[in-house]
Design a protein around this motif. Sequence first.
Motif, mmCIF file in Angstrom:
data_model
loop_
_atom_site.group_PDB
_atom_site.id
_atom_site.type_symbol
_atom_site.label_atom_id
_atom_site.label_comp_id
_atom_site.label_asym_id
_atom_site.label_seq_id
_atom_site.Cartn_x
_atom_site.Cartn_y
_atom_site.Cartn_z
ATOM 1 N N ARG A 194 -9.285 1.837 -5.926
ATOM 2 C CA ARG A 194 -9.870 1.741 -4.588
ATOM 3 C C ARG A 194 -11.254 1.115 -4.596
ATOM 4 N NH1 ARG A 194 -8.753 8.008 -3.738
ATOM 5 N NH2 ARG A 194 -9.811 7.837 -5.764
ATOM 6 N N GLN A 235 -3.675 -0.113 -2.384
ATOM 7 C CA GLN A 235 -3.632 -1.379 -1.657
ATOM 8 C C GLN A 235 -2.272 -1.609 -0.990
ATOM 9 O OE1 GLN A 235 -5.407 -1.233 -4.815
ATOM 10 N NE2 GLN A 235 -7.055 -0.928 -3.332
ATOM 11 N N PHE A 284 -1.686 -0.962 2.830
ATOM 12 C CA PHE A 284 -2.318 -1.787 3.859
ATOM 13 C C PHE A 284 -1.768 -3.209 3.830
ATOM 14 C CE2 PHE A 284 -5.221 1.659 2.977
ATOM 15 C CZ PHE A 284 -5.639 2.048 4.245
ATOM 16 N N LYS A 342 -8.745 -3.696 3.746
ATOM 17 C CA LYS A 342 -7.753 -2.888 4.460
ATOM 18 C C LYS A 342 -7.219 -3.585 5.714
ATOM 19 C CE LYS A 342 -9.226 1.583 2.680
ATOM 20 N NZ LYS A 342 -9.825 2.916 2.925
ATOM 21 N N GLU A 386 -12.066 3.576 7.417
ATOM 22 C CA GLU A 386 -10.878 3.787 8.249
ATOM 23 C C GLU A 386 -11.189 4.592 9.505
ATOM 24 O OE1 GLU A 386 -7.143 4.921 6.299
ATOM 25 O OE2 GLU A 386 -8.102 4.471 4.365
#
Length: 495
Positions: free
Chosen positions: A345, A271, A274, A379, A457
Amino acid sequence: MRLLKTFRFVTALVLVGSAVSCNSLLEVEAKNNITGDIFKNEASIQQALNGAYFNLAGIYDGGDGGELLGGDFLMIPSLLIFESIFEVSWDDINGATYSDFTERNILATNVRVENNWRRAYETINTLNSILLNIDNVEDAGARDRIAGEALAMRGILYFEMVRLWGPQYSTVGAGTTDQLAIPLLLEPVEAPGDAPARNTVGEVYAQVIEDLTEAAAFLEPLGTNGTSLSYYTCEGYLMRVAMQTGNFADAIEHADNILNAGEFSLATTPQDAFNNTMNSTEDIFAIQQNAAYNAGNISTGTGLVNFYSSLNGQGLGAMRVSPFYLNNLFGDFDYSPEFSENDLRGTVDTGVGSSSTADNISAAFYTNLLNDITVSPSKYMANDRVIPIIRLAEVILSRAEARAFLSPVTVDLVALDDYNDIRERAGLTRLDASEFFIGIDLYDSILVERRREFLYEGILYHDMKRRNESINGVPLSDPRFILPIPQSELNAGME
């Protein structure tokens, strides 16, 4: 919307120095031509380069849209590989212009296809003008830096476009390198002319490699080059090119050039990579945003944040992820990341509310505030935060994948260490070589790790495309997974 039908040269203050806007690749109004008079010295050429950065980042420029690396070049690939509505229940009302991608029924008239094509070629035209007039920069150091950044940007844009608008590069069997993809324009468009022909996949990739390699040579003396495109960005993109073309030995070499330099380190947690107001320790290249200049949010209706974030005042939360998908609870998903309960995650913050901000959320997902049976990925939560484009985690896992692929029998210990470094950062235990029967088992585990690390992403679509994997039985080599040439270009004679 034709790409170069009408040209305008815009000068603005502070972040954007210049931006070239146009509607068609085929027609230009001569009275608005870009000429060498505009690119007459270092100051004006630097101003034009600032404008190219502005476009590459997708900084909001009005209703024309086209967010490139600040939006659609990351989001469209993620939408194309949804397994079903049970993975993501995309909000078709608030994200209607993206429904074509979730349904794999992409029309040539799709506004996202048109706008990103337009803005990418606008930027390329500016870059071509910079390179044509680069000798007007008298200082040798500045000249090399500007040339390097312009070449790097042009290589990046052509690479991103050929991956989206062209078939997967392949030399196997009949191959695809002779198939048509997109036009390669290497000189400024300054007057009306014939419709440019599309170049082949092989020609575009060759130009990408040439641009990035030349750019790397110019930029290497500058190291990390601040927040601008750098030698390491070029190496990261050359690594991506090598992975996409199956040249794993070259991919390892480019990854090594980054990893052995010692300039970057993994953020403490996934984390932490981001939602930063400046580059993290693992950002090799990232889009810079602040409150004044960004790709947009709910107020503009553009950018990643508008569709990914459901936080009050930031986004529409159109990306509505099923929590069941994250750990494959019912076993229905071929490409679930299969997060364990210990994987950072896959964590979900269920305590968010209308006053929550990006600074309050440290989990990987949070309850979607507009649809509380789904979750939002964390994100991209606010439009004043950096958008990572190439992270050190990608370099590490790419080297791991390449080495493991080249060692299918014996477990490659460097690949294993790389794999374990990413696992450990995510809160998982390191694994010993004895836990893999042969090398290909490690390779398969690395592919799962990439799904976990790069979810939403924009990376996984390209991974799946280069391996010709399938979604619901349809291989990604199918034309449904390739963006069409915009209808305006077809109408103007492009074949």
